[in-house]
Design a protein around this motif. Structure first.
Motif, PDB file in Angstrom:
ATOM      1  N   UNK A   1      41.061  46.466  45.254  1.00 19.73           N
ATOM      2  CA  UNK A   1      39.703  46.262  44.749  1.00 19.73           C
ATOM      3  C   UNK A   1      39.154  47.527  44.106  1.00 19.73           C
ATOM      4  N   UNK A   2      39.496  48.683  44.652  1.00 23.27           N
ATOM      5  CA  UNK A   2      38.929  49.944  44.172  1.00 23.27           C
ATOM      6  C   UNK A   2      39.991  50.883  43.604  1.00 23.27           C
ATOM      7  N   UNK A   3      41.164  50.332  43.300  1.00 19.06           N
ATOM      8  CA  UNK A   3      42.254  51.155  42.786  1.00 19.06           C
ATOM      9  C   UNK A   3      41.869  51.862  41.493  1.00 19.06           C
ATOM     10  N   UNK A   4      41.253  51.141  40.551  1.00 21.07           N
ATOM     11  CA  UNK A   4      40.869  51.740  39.281  1.00 21.07           C
ATOM     12  C   UNK A   4      39.883  52.878  39.459  1.00 21.07           C
ATOM     13  N   UNK A   5      38.897  52.659  40.332  1.00 22.06           N
ATOM     14  CA  UNK A   5      37.885  53.685  40.577  1.00 22.06           C
ATOM     15  C   UNK A   5      38.510  54.956  41.141  1.00 22.06           C
TER      16      UNK A   5
END
Length: 364
Positions: free
Chosen positions: A69-73
């Motif tokens: 869910x927060x890999x890109x961030x």
């Protein structure tokens, strides 16, 4: 095109990039698990959830979902954090002064982004759907505000174009619906309705039955009743489709999801856009890793007066704007304002242009 291989400087950057990424992910996971456990501890105790299931069935399956869910961030933050440190310590200037082009400097970043993208794809397409299934089972049994919420009290599904089923208060244990209605429409107008109380589903035959039913036919502003026949009907609706469908698709691997979308499209379902958003997201989010990496390197490779803090601040604003833009795109697709493929991929396309612009402006 000749690949430059992996030199000492590449290994150094890859180690810093992936090390910072996994450290940030691990740190936030510990924090999130602690806060989540503190919030749900009363439910766990009240509903007597075994410790083994809390750890293995819930949190072990919660972690892959959170990572993805927060890999890109966290990719973005990792790149900004250590690259700005390199720039602040003039290491970037030294590398460029040694005759290494900025394009060549991007090589280890691209390799690292590729590794994270591959990890994200495996999680999205295979691991997370299975993990979501186990996590949802736990939540239904051991979290008070979710327990017993597998089925909505009022279920309305399209069986095929012009035919709809309404099912009220379906109970899985007895496979019984308090009320069952099968409606047929022509040109947006109802032409017939088949209704029954206490209808029971037979999973072996796929038929719904009840001791008594009411058949209503609407013709020339007249309503014709027939309430003497028993209900015994076969409809193209599996009980798995009676659950919360948007949660159901999150438990499907990519192949199963594709078959499900084809099946729902054949039925004329009005929820196709939501299912298509889920499918496109499984590829769009991992692809964004490359875009955010290029933006992060281009933005933070220049030494500025504000130092690392300024880079991280600008980076976080860009990352959250990307996430916000992605969510807006999803809602536009679900509302039918844009085709799902366009709505989900527009943020990647727009931020690709931003990445290209920043890359051209980066120090050479």
């Amino acid at each position: 095109m000749k690949f430059p291989g992996i030199k000492i400087i590449d290994r150094y950057i890859i180690r810093k990039f992936l090390g910072t990424y996994f450290f940030a992910i691990a740190l936030i996971i510990v924090v999130v698990v602690i806060f989540d456990a503190a919030e749900k501890i009363d439910d766990f105790i009240e509903l007597k959830a075994p410790l083994s299931k809390i750890v293995l069935q819930y949190y072990l399956n919660f972690i892959p979902f959170f990572i993805n869910q927060f890999s890109g961030l966290f990719t973005f933050i990792a790149v900004i954090f250590f690259t700005s440190k390199l720039a602040y310590q003039t290491e970037i200037i030294a590398i460029l002064s040694a005759g290494i082009s900025f394009r060549r400097l991007m090589w280890p970043y691209i390799l690292s982004a590729g590794a994270i993208t591959l990890l994200s794809l495996v999680l999205n397409l295979v691991v997370i759907p299975a993990a979501n299934g186990e996590r949802l089972k736990f939540e239904l049994n051991y979290i008070k505000n979710i327990k017993g919420a597998k089925y909505d009290p009022h279920i309305y599904r399209q069986i095929e174009p012009g035919t709809f089923a309404y099912i009220r208060d379906y109970t899985e244990q007895t496979r019984t619906a308090a009320f069952f209605v099968l409606e047929t429409y022509e040109n947006g107008t109802i032409v017939s309705s088949l209704e029954a109380a206490n209808a029971k589903f037979d999973p072996e035959t796929g038929r719904w039955s009840a001791p008594k039913s009411v058949y209503r036919k609407f013709e020339d502003d007249k309503e014709i009743f027939n309430n003497t026949q028993a209900l015994d009907t076969l409809i193209n609706l599996n009980t798995s489709e009676l659950g919360r469908v948007e949660e159901l698709v999150k438990t499907m691997d990519i192949v199963t999801l594709g078959h499900f979308i084809q099946q729902q499209r054949a039925k004329g379902s009005d929820m196709i856009a939501r299912f298509e958003v889920e499918r496109h997201n499984r590829f769009a989010f991992p692809a964004s890793t490359f875009i955010l990496t290029i933006i992060g390197v281009s933005l933070s490779s220049r030494k500025v007066r504000g130092g690392t803090g300024l880079h991280i601040g600008i980076g976080i604003v860009l990352a959250f704007s990307f996430i916000l833009f992605s969510k807006f795109g999803e809602e536009f697709a679900k509302g039918g304002l844009l085709p799902p493929g366009i709505a989900v991929w527009i943020p990647n396309i727009i931020y690709s242009f931003i990445a290209f612009y920043l890359y051209k402006k980066a120090p050479k």
